[in-house]
Design a protein around this motif. Sequence first.
Motif, PDB file in Angstrom:
ATOM      1  N   UNK A  14       0.828  -1.205   0.000  1.00 18.78           N
ATOM      2  CA  UNK A  14       0.000   0.000   0.000  1.00 18.78           C
ATOM      3  C   UNK A  14       0.858   1.248   0.000  1.00 18.78           C
ATOM      4  N   UNK A  15       0.269   2.374  -0.420  1.00 20.44           N
ATOM      5  CA  UNK A  15       0.977   3.662  -0.407  1.00 20.44           C
ATOM      6  C   UNK A  15      -0.019   4.746  -0.037  1.00 20.44           C
ATOM      7  N   UNK A  16       0.399   5.641   0.865  1.00 19.40           N
ATOM      8  CA  UNK A  16      -0.502   6.655   1.413  1.00 19.40           C
ATOM      9  C   UNK A  16       0.222   7.991   1.476  1.00 19.40           C
ATOM     10  N   UNK A  17      -0.434   9.026   0.939  1.00 12.72           N
ATOM     11  CA  UNK A  17       0.172  10.347   0.938  1.00 12.72           C
ATOM     12  C   UNK A  17      -0.457  11.185   2.051  1.00 12.72           C
ATOM     13  N   UNK A  18       0.408  11.781   2.861  1.00 12.98           N
ATOM     14  CA  UNK A  18       0.016  12.699   3.926  1.00 12.98           C
ATOM     15  C   UNK A  18       0.525  14.086   3.560  1.00 12.98           C
ATOM     16  N   UNK A  19       0.274  15.077   4.372  1.00 16.06           N
ATOM     17  CA  UNK A  19       0.659  16.435   4.011  1.00 16.06           C
ATOM     18  C   UNK A  19       2.163  16.577   3.833  1.00 16.06           C
ATOM     19  N   UNK A  20       2.952  15.780   4.553  1.00 14.11           N
ATOM     20  CA  UNK A  20       4.395  15.990   4.562  1.00 14.11           C
ATOM     21  C   UNK A  20       5.219  14.805   4.058  1.00 14.11           C
ATOM     22  N   UNK A  21       4.554  13.727   3.601  1.00 19.60           N
ATOM     23  CA  UNK A  21       5.314  12.554   3.163  1.00 19.60           C
ATOM     24  C   UNK A  21       4.396  11.544   2.487  1.00 19.60           C
ATOM     25  N   UNK A  22       5.025  10.556   1.865  1.00 18.53           N
ATOM     26  CA  UNK A  22       4.333   9.382   1.351  1.00 18.53           C
ATOM     27  C   UNK A  22       4.920   8.168   2.071  1.00 18.53           C
ATOM     28  N   UNK A  23       4.065   7.274   2.557  1.00 15.14           N
ATOM     29  CA  UNK A  23       4.527   6.054   3.205  1.00 15.14           C
ATOM     30  C   UNK A  23       4.113   4.862   2.356  1.00 15.14           C
ATOM     31  N   UNK A  47       9.492  -2.869  -9.565  1.00 16.01           N
ATOM     32  CA  UNK A  47       8.309  -3.711  -9.696  1.00 16.01           C
ATOM     33  C   UNK A  47       7.089  -2.837  -9.978  1.00 16.01           C
ATOM     34  N   UNK A  48       5.951  -3.478 -10.236  1.00 16.12           N
ATOM     35  CA  UNK A  48       4.746  -2.750 -10.607  1.00 16.12           C
ATOM     36  C   UNK A  48       4.438  -1.636  -9.611  1.00 16.12           C
ATOM     37  N   UNK A  49       4.141  -0.454 -10.141  1.00 17.03           N
ATOM     38  CA  UNK A  49       3.767   0.661  -9.280  1.00 17.03           C
ATOM     39  C   UNK A  49       2.360   0.440  -8.730  1.00 17.03           C
ATOM     40  N   UNK A  50       2.080   1.073  -7.589  1.00 16.45           N
ATOM     41  CA  UNK A  50       0.773   0.964  -6.944  1.00 16.45           C
ATOM     42  C   UNK A  50       0.200   2.364  -6.736  1.00 16.45           C
ATOM     43  N   UNK A  51      -1.116   2.480  -6.641  1.00 13.77           N
ATOM     44  CA  UNK A  51      -1.715   3.810  -6.466  1.00 13.77           C
ATOM     45  C   UNK A  51      -1.415   4.397  -5.098  1.00 13.77           C
TER      46      UNK A  51
END
Length: 504
Positions: free
Chosen positions: A126-135, A196-200
């Motif tokens: 999984x990938x999650x964008x916050x105001x100051x970073x992406x995890x 590897x394959x990118x994820x949203x």
Amino acid sequence: MLSRCTLLLSLPSIILSSISVTFSQNVKTIEEVKNSTSEVVHYINLNDKVVKKVGKSKKEATSLYNSHFNEKEDSLFDFKSSECQIEDWNNVYTDSIPNQERHKEWAEENLGIRKYLYHNSFALLGAFVYTDQIIVTLTAENQFNNTVYCRYYDCRRREIPDQFESVVNPESTVFCARRPGAKYISISKNLEEVPEYSIPIVPRIQKPPHYFTVCMATLYGDEPKFLQIVDFIEYYKLQGATFFHIYLRNVTDYDRVLLDDYVRTGDIEIIKMHDHHWRDDFMWHNAQINDCHHRNKYFSKWTSVIDVDERMEMRSDSYKTITSFLDSVTDPNIVNLHFKVQWIIKTDNTPARYENEKQLIEEMVFHKYQNLSQVGSFWNQPKCIIRPEKIGIMTIHAPLATYSGMRRSLVNESIGVVRHYRNVQQRVFAGALDRMMIHAPFSISPIAQWIDNLLTETILKRVKWVYDVVDVTCDQKQRIYQIHGGLNASCWLEQQHEKNNLAA
């Protein structure tokens, strides 16, 4: 703009990129289209400007097909296939990530290191964008502190040529800087490697939409699950939860129908636990906990990390539900509520299918199993409710590190405990039964009557909605089958076969 449309209606004959668009009926203008008594169609040809005639004119009425034409394209669709629109929230560039020094300190202490399994790739989850970073969360658990590169992609999955160097720390986690227009992301060991394959990238930018959410630990194994699943979800909904992340390895097709219905109604998100490498079904727990932690940052104020056979229950008259208790927590340094466990002996599997109301009510775990142990210690398989954004590293039973607040806030059993329905069939972990039995003596202890009543009602309602399919007569089925090219219903064929046998 009109010049970007494939079909333009404001001119009688238009050529666009070698395509000619004309009206039928010798119609020349939009007004004539609207007033035509017969349906007007377009002819789309390669540089063909010939207007073809179709049908005869009817003067008595305006065709219903010609009254809804537009002279301008909707501005929302005013873009080409190669363009990417960048929203304001996604037009952000950063050149660092927060808490870098804290992460380095944790790495030096080997906090969160596992070096588990044999992955030779990152296996993005999984990938999650916050105001100051992406995890970015991974299912690989053997990449701790390795240098990696965050690779960003726009809405068409074209790489944005501005990578960011980072490390895997904690295990199964990569912190990345932000890039304007990034909609997908991948991770690579170097800049020459094909990632590897990118994820949203899922936005977590706004105020959290939920107050209390629940993560269900990975579902797997041969015991039927539908009744446990509906019991789990409906129980925690009564406790105030408004969304569930369900981590899935495998269930039966019958169980999956129920899960899909909860997806349909917006109650749950299913996260499939699978990657390109070997691991047994029970070995997903660490990756699941880590993903749950980051998936719920800025998605919910409080999140419970718990198994399908565990129920947190309030014991105090002051707090009827979990959320009423959470409402009373005002100290910002309370970031992990630590609950003790009591075990219940569960001697049988739950049923594989719904049969009728009587069967279902009898098989509900809170009706069938009430033999409750003594309370365990805070260090004996406790479970937590956490503030996700304040936790640094999360494990199955407790945080390893926090960004702020106390790592453990121990909830007294007079307020609440976890009721753990422990199956005596030790499918995976030998010794689990012995660990439960040392907390004897056991005593019959049903759940509170108010929740028993409501939970029974909501379980019945959901199960009957999903599985109690409304049937029709064989003649009604045959009429529908006949519509489809003269097909026959199987029940009708059986009836004909019986009639022929009787006639013979």
